[in-house]
Design a protein around this motif. Sequence first.
Motif, PDB file in Angstrom:
ATOM      1  N   ARG A 147     -89.570 -21.641 -55.502  1.00 23.48           N
ATOM      2  CA  ARG A 147     -88.749 -21.794 -56.704  1.00 23.48           C
ATOM      3  C   ARG A 147     -89.145 -23.068 -57.476  1.00 23.48           C
ATOM      4  N   GLU A 148     -89.372 -24.161 -56.732  1.00 25.69           N
ATOM      5  CA  GLU A 148     -89.769 -25.397 -57.391  1.00 25.69           C
ATOM      6  C   GLU A 148     -91.148 -25.268 -58.028  1.00 25.69           C
ATOM      7  N   SER A 149     -92.056 -24.554 -57.344  1.00 30.05           N
ATOM      8  CA  SER A 149     -93.387 -24.351 -57.909  1.00 30.05           C
ATOM      9  C   SER A 149     -93.306 -23.558 -59.211  1.00 30.05           C
ATOM     10  N   GLN A 154     -93.370 -23.193 -65.026  1.00 30.90           N
ATOM     11  CA  GLN A 154     -92.684 -22.830 -66.267  1.00 30.90           C
ATOM     12  C   GLN A 154     -92.558 -24.034 -67.187  1.00 30.90           C
ATOM     13  N   ALA A 155     -92.280 -25.206 -66.578  1.00 32.62           N
ATOM     14  CA  ALA A 155     -92.175 -26.410 -67.404  1.00 32.62           C
ATOM     15  C   ALA A 155     -93.503 -26.726 -68.077  1.00 32.62           C
ATOM     16  N   LEU A 157     -95.874 -24.555 -68.732  1.00 34.50           N
ATOM     17  CA  LEU A 157     -96.122 -23.527 -69.737  1.00 34.50           C
ATOM     18  C   LEU A 157     -95.268 -23.765 -70.980  1.00 34.50           C
ATOM     19  N   HIS A 158     -94.009 -24.126 -70.771  1.00 33.90           N
ATOM     20  CA  HIS A 158     -93.131 -24.389 -71.910  1.00 33.90           C
ATOM     21  C   HIS A 158     -93.629 -25.576 -72.723  1.00 33.90           C
ATOM     22  N   GLU A 159     -94.151 -26.592 -72.004  1.00 34.17           N
ATOM     23  CA  GLU A 159     -94.681 -27.748 -72.725  1.00 34.17           C
ATOM     24  C   GLU A 159     -95.906 -27.347 -73.537  1.00 34.17           C
ATOM     25  N   ARG A 160     -96.750 -26.526 -72.934  1.00 32.39           N
ATOM     26  CA  ARG A 160     -97.932 -26.042 -73.651  1.00 32.39           C
ATOM     27  C   ARG A 160     -97.504 -25.198 -74.852  1.00 32.39           C
ATOM     28  N   GLU A 161     -96.520 -24.364 -74.641  1.00 32.74           N
ATOM     29  CA  GLU A 161     -96.021 -23.530 -75.731  1.00 32.74           C
ATOM     30  C   GLU A 161     -95.417 -24.403 -76.837  1.00 32.74           C
ATOM     31  N   ARG A 162     -94.679 -25.419 -76.400  1.00 26.34           N
ATOM     32  CA  ARG A 162     -94.079 -26.311 -77.392  1.00 26.34           C
ATOM     33  C   ARG A 162     -95.147 -27.014 -78.224  1.00 26.34           C
ATOM     34  N   GLU A 163     -96.196 -27.469 -77.542  1.00 22.53           N
ATOM     35  CA  GLU A 163     -97.270 -28.158 -78.253  1.00 22.53           C
ATOM     36  C   GLU A 163     -97.960 -27.215 -79.236  1.00 22.53           C
ATOM     37  N   MET A 164     -98.203 -25.985 -78.770  1.00 27.68           N
ATOM     38  CA  MET A 164     -98.878 -25.033 -79.645  1.00 27.68           C
ATOM     39  C   MET A 164     -97.992 -24.638 -80.828  1.00 27.68           C
ATOM     40  N   LEU A 165     -96.703 -24.464 -80.548  1.00 28.34           N
ATOM     41  CA  LEU A 165     -95.796 -24.130 -81.645  1.00 28.34           C
ATOM     42  C   LEU A 165     -95.667 -25.286 -82.622  1.00 28.34           C
TER      43      LEU A 165
END
Length: 545
Positions: A147-149, A154-155, A157-165
């Motif tokens: 779960r932690e992994s 996800q964190a 990926l979300h950061e990457r998504e945030r940067e791309m957005l």
Amino acid sequence: MRGGTPTPGVGGVVQAAHAPRTSVLLVDDQPSDLIALERHLRPFELHIVKARSGEEALDLLEDADFALVLMDVKMPGLDGLETARLLRKHAPERRHVPLIFLTGASREEVSVAHGYSTGAVDWLRKPVEPETLRAKVRVFVDLHRERESLRRQQAELHEREREMLEASRRRAEEALRESQRTLSTLMDNLPGMAFRCHPDRTFALVSEGCLGLTGYTAAEFVSGARRWTDLLHPEDVGRVEQAAEEAFAAGRQLTVMYRIQTREGGVKWVWDRSVGIYHPDGALRFIEGFAADISDRKAAEMERERLVTELREAVRLREEFLSVASHELRTPLTPLALRLQLLQQALEEKCPDAEPLHRHVEAARGQVRRLTSLTDSLLDATRISSGRLTLRLEEDVDLAALVRDVATDFETQAARVDCPLVVEAAGRILGRWDVLRLEQVVTNLLSNALKFGAGRAVHLRVVERDGWARLTVRDEGIGMDEGVRARVFGRFERGVSDRHYGGLGLGLYISREVVEALGGRIHVESEPGRGATFTVELPCRPPLQ
């Protein structure tokens, strides 16, 4: 040399180098039970946090996240059931933490059964059977780590998504201030493909980035000569279509990763983020989004997994080699030692005056004993690392007599290096211990003292207090600094050059493992040039294995 290099824990659980430690909370008002639980869980390389009361456990749970809580039912003050109830009531964010009750009496089982309403997932009868405990704990530890992994991934990926957005937003704002030509130019230079498509997945608009991504031109997609769904890898089609259907039906944006087949016949991994544009009546009008090539990232992840697999295999092969090598070395040593013994007997019977030959034979037997000891150390090291170190406990073992016997065996060696042995082991100190393993510990410590304290006295002292036996071995030799002390009980670690001091660096490592397996502890006090004092503390009645 005083010890060896620390190695990863056994038990099949290895944590990533930068992953947070997995914490487990042990709650029990009995220190001995806490020590036993901690020892049983040692193979998992966990961060063990201990609480002596329900109140202390609640305080700890407010500030930390735990993979599992092992809690005694019967405690003074807040008992286990009340503690669990208060936890679920006042700390709802901790409701996901699994809770296993520990009960010491059958009459408590009814209360434990009612305790499932507080969020408990299981219970164990005291004294806890180690294998059962580890089997249950392993499930929750593995689930927590997975779960932690996933949470970390996800964190990321979300950061990457945030940067791309964020990058896309800045580019879009700039494009709005310019003409349609500037907007088209910007879209065509995106590191990927921007698109707008109809609900049937035919493109209404697509940037020229599709050429670099797929090998097909924007015109081919817009004209319908090539459909995007035709490019999806057969194994990913069902998953992507289901994710898209669920996301757009719920009005959510879609983020999905999948493989596509390019014009050249290759395969690329694509990160796809898209949103639905809806009519006023809620019907889906368009799908707009962005697709980017993440093949390099996927390749890096696969390479990392391959390297991890290879590393685990290398560790396994190393342990297997050490075990095989130890056994193979012992095979010729036994008959060689026997032949030397027979040769010495023959010399004594037929050549009583052949003193030089006697010395040579005795020296050869000493080397055989030394090689046997080194081989046994290697074999013990492999047993420890694979969790196969066993103890044969006997009643009424006299530690004082054992220390005196070992010191007597070392008198000749001590005289050779001019090290007087001072033994304080009066009376009897009885305990339930493994005689051979305890003798191994004393031998290792005394041999170590003679090696590093040559020319000065070595002191051995044994006392008993409050049900604990305490052995100290003190030399007046070269001593060690803080850096060496920190790793002296590791495996294969060398604090000094092996050109001046021999050995494999396993004696103190094995001694520590044996002492801890007996429920005890060992530590060292030392300063450079002022000798070293090793202290072993053992319970006279160690916990049952």
